[in-house]
Design a protein around this motif. Structure first.
Motif, mmCIF file in Angstrom:
data_model
loop_
_atom_site.group_PDB
_atom_site.id
_atom_site.type_symbol
_atom_site.label_atom_id
_atom_site.label_comp_id
_atom_site.label_asym_id
_atom_site.label_seq_id
_atom_site.Cartn_x
_atom_site.Cartn_y
_atom_site.Cartn_z
ATOM 1 N N LEU A 139 0.838 -1.196 0.000
ATOM 2 C CA LEU A 139 0.000 0.000 0.000
ATOM 3 C C LEU A 139 0.873 1.246 0.000
ATOM 4 C CD1 LEU A 139 -2.431 -1.069 2.855
ATOM 5 C CD2 LEU A 139 -3.020 -0.971 0.435
ATOM 6 N N ALA A 140 0.455 2.243 -0.773
ATOM 7 C CA ALA A 140 1.074 3.563 -0.694
ATOM 8 C C ALA A 140 0.117 4.454 0.088
ATOM 9 C CB ALA A 140 1.302 4.121 -2.089
ATOM 10 N N THR A 141 0.635 5.106 1.112
ATOM 11 C CA THR A 141 -0.242 5.988 1.892
ATOM 12 C C THR A 141 0.056 7.440 1.524
ATOM 13 O OG1 THR A 141 1.279 6.077 3.788
ATOM 14 C CG2 THR A 141 -0.332 4.291 3.747
ATOM 15 N N LEU A 142 -0.952 8.282 1.637
ATOM 16 C CA LEU A 142 -0.859 9.648 1.102
ATOM 17 C C LEU A 142 -0.854 10.730 2.182
ATOM 18 C CD1 LEU A 142 -3.403 9.188 -1.830
ATOM 19 C CD2 LEU A 142 -0.905 9.042 -1.937
ATOM 20 N N ASN A 143 -1.164 10.346 3.414
ATOM 21 C CA ASN A 143 -1.268 11.341 4.490
ATOM 22 C C ASN A 143 -0.449 10.922 5.706
ATOM 23 O OD1 ASN A 143 -3.407 13.179 3.326
ATOM 24 N ND2 ASN A 143 -4.437 11.194 3.215
ATOM 25 N N MET A 181 -11.992 9.133 14.667
ATOM 26 C CA MET A 181 -10.984 8.184 15.159
ATOM 27 C C MET A 181 -9.601 8.828 15.183
ATOM 28 S SD MET A 181 -12.242 4.741 13.220
ATOM 29 C CE MET A 181 -13.609 3.763 13.851
ATOM 30 N N LEU A 182 -9.281 9.583 14.129
ATOM 31 C CA LEU A 182 -7.978 10.256 14.083
ATOM 32 C C LEU A 182 -7.895 11.309 15.190
ATOM 33 C CD1 LEU A 182 -7.334 10.670 10.238
ATOM 34 C CD2 LEU A 182 -6.160 9.140 11.841
ATOM 35 N N ARG A 183 -8.984 12.056 15.367
ATOM 36 C CA ARG A 183 -9.009 13.068 16.430
ATOM 37 C C ARG A 183 -8.843 12.416 17.798
ATOM 38 N NH1 ARG A 183 -14.032 15.889 14.621
ATOM 39 N NH2 ARG A 183 -13.314 16.829 12.701
ATOM 40 N N PHE A 184 -9.509 11.286 17.974
ATOM 41 C CA PHE A 184 -9.426 10.538 19.232
ATOM 42 C C PHE A 184 -7.971 10.126 19.521
ATOM 43 C CE2 PHE A 184 -9.309 6.138 20.969
ATOM 44 C CZ PHE A 184 -9.802 6.385 22.240
ATOM 45 N N ASP A 217 2.173 7.148 10.478
ATOM 46 C CA ASP A 217 3.438 7.869 10.261
ATOM 47 C C ASP A 217 3.734 7.985 8.772
ATOM 48 O OD1 ASP A 217 5.829 9.184 10.826
ATOM 49 O OD2 ASP A 217 6.959 7.311 11.001
ATOM 50 N N GLY A 218 2.759 8.494 8.034
ATOM 51 C CA GLY A 218 2.903 8.619 6.590
ATOM 52 C C GLY A 218 3.320 10.014 6.186
ATOM 53 N N PRO A 219 3.300 10.296 4.882
ATOM 54 C CA PRO A 219 2.996 9.317 3.833
ATOM 55 C C PRO A 219 4.190 8.387 3.556
ATOM 56 C CG PRO A 219 3.435 11.487 2.870
ATOM 57 C CD PRO A 219 3.507 11.656 4.360
ATOM 58 N N ARG A 220 3.877 7.155 3.145
ATOM 59 C CA ARG A 220 4.908 6.155 2.834
ATOM 60 C C ARG A 220 4.535 5.462 1.520
ATOM 61 N NH1 ARG A 220 8.266 4.347 7.184
ATOM 62 N NH2 ARG A 220 7.972 5.788 8.917
ATOM 63 N N PRO A 221 5.527 5.251 0.647
ATOM 64 C CA PRO A 221 5.236 4.641 -0.650
ATOM 65 C C PRO A 221 5.061 3.125 -0.592
ATOM 66 C CG PRO A 221 7.568 5.172 -0.484
ATOM 67 C CD PRO A 221 6.927 5.661 0.783
ATOM 68 N N ASN A 222 5.562 2.503 0.486
ATOM 69 C CA ASN A 222 5.682 1.047 0.505
ATOM 70 C C ASN A 222 5.299 0.433 1.836
ATOM 71 O OD1 ASN A 222 6.437 -0.753 -1.526
ATOM 72 N ND2 ASN A 222 8.387 0.329 -1.781
#
Ligand code: ZN
Length: 141
Positions: free
Chosen positions: A10-14, A63-66, A126-131
């Motif tokens: 998965l590539a994450t964007l945020n 959930m992120l705010r929590f 802890d993104g964003p991460r490409p891999n």
């Protein structure tokens, strides 16, 4: 008994986000041809998580705010003083600690036995991460 192991990238964007992987998991299950058994899905990283919960845009924001309320980005964190990989990410590890790294889902008649409102999420902390790597193991007949 069959043992099918697959990897999902998965590539994450945020910096932090919930990614619904239910459909991808379903397709991998289908390709395994296993009809009855169980499926384990586990992340390979210490600043991510795998959870099962409801998919609803507002809820994912809650959930992120929590998580950020319980473990704020800046704090008196030892891990941030000597980061092994150069990343200031103690809060990401600590948020991950509150979640789960893996989930097990029963496989019945070729289908994931999830409730009507349950989706499987990969959680980036802890993104964003490409891999980002997720391993699936399907055991059964
Ligand atoms: Zn770290």
């Amino acid at each position: 008994m069959k043992n099918v192991v697959r990897e999902m990238t998965l590539a994450t964007l945020n910096d932090a986000e919930f990614i619904d992987i239910t459909e991808k998991v379903r397709l991998i299950l289908e390709s395994s041809l296993i009809q009855n058994g169980q499926l384990t899905v586990i992340t390979q990283h210490t600043t991510t998580a795998i959870i099962i919960n409801e998919k609803e845009t507002g809820l994912q924001k809650d959930m992120l705010r929590f998580l950020n309320r319980i473990v704020p980005k800046s704090g008196d964190y030892e891990h941030d003083l000597t980061p092994i990989d150069g990343r200031i990410n103690a809060h990401s590890h600590l948020q991950s600690l509150l979640l789960t790294t893996s989930q097990v889902v029963p496989v019945i008649d070729g289908k994931l036995k999830l409730g009507a409102w349950q989706s499987i999420f990969f959680v980036e902390l802890d993104g964003p991460r490409p891999n980002r790597q997720v391993i699936l193991q399907i055991l059964g007949e």
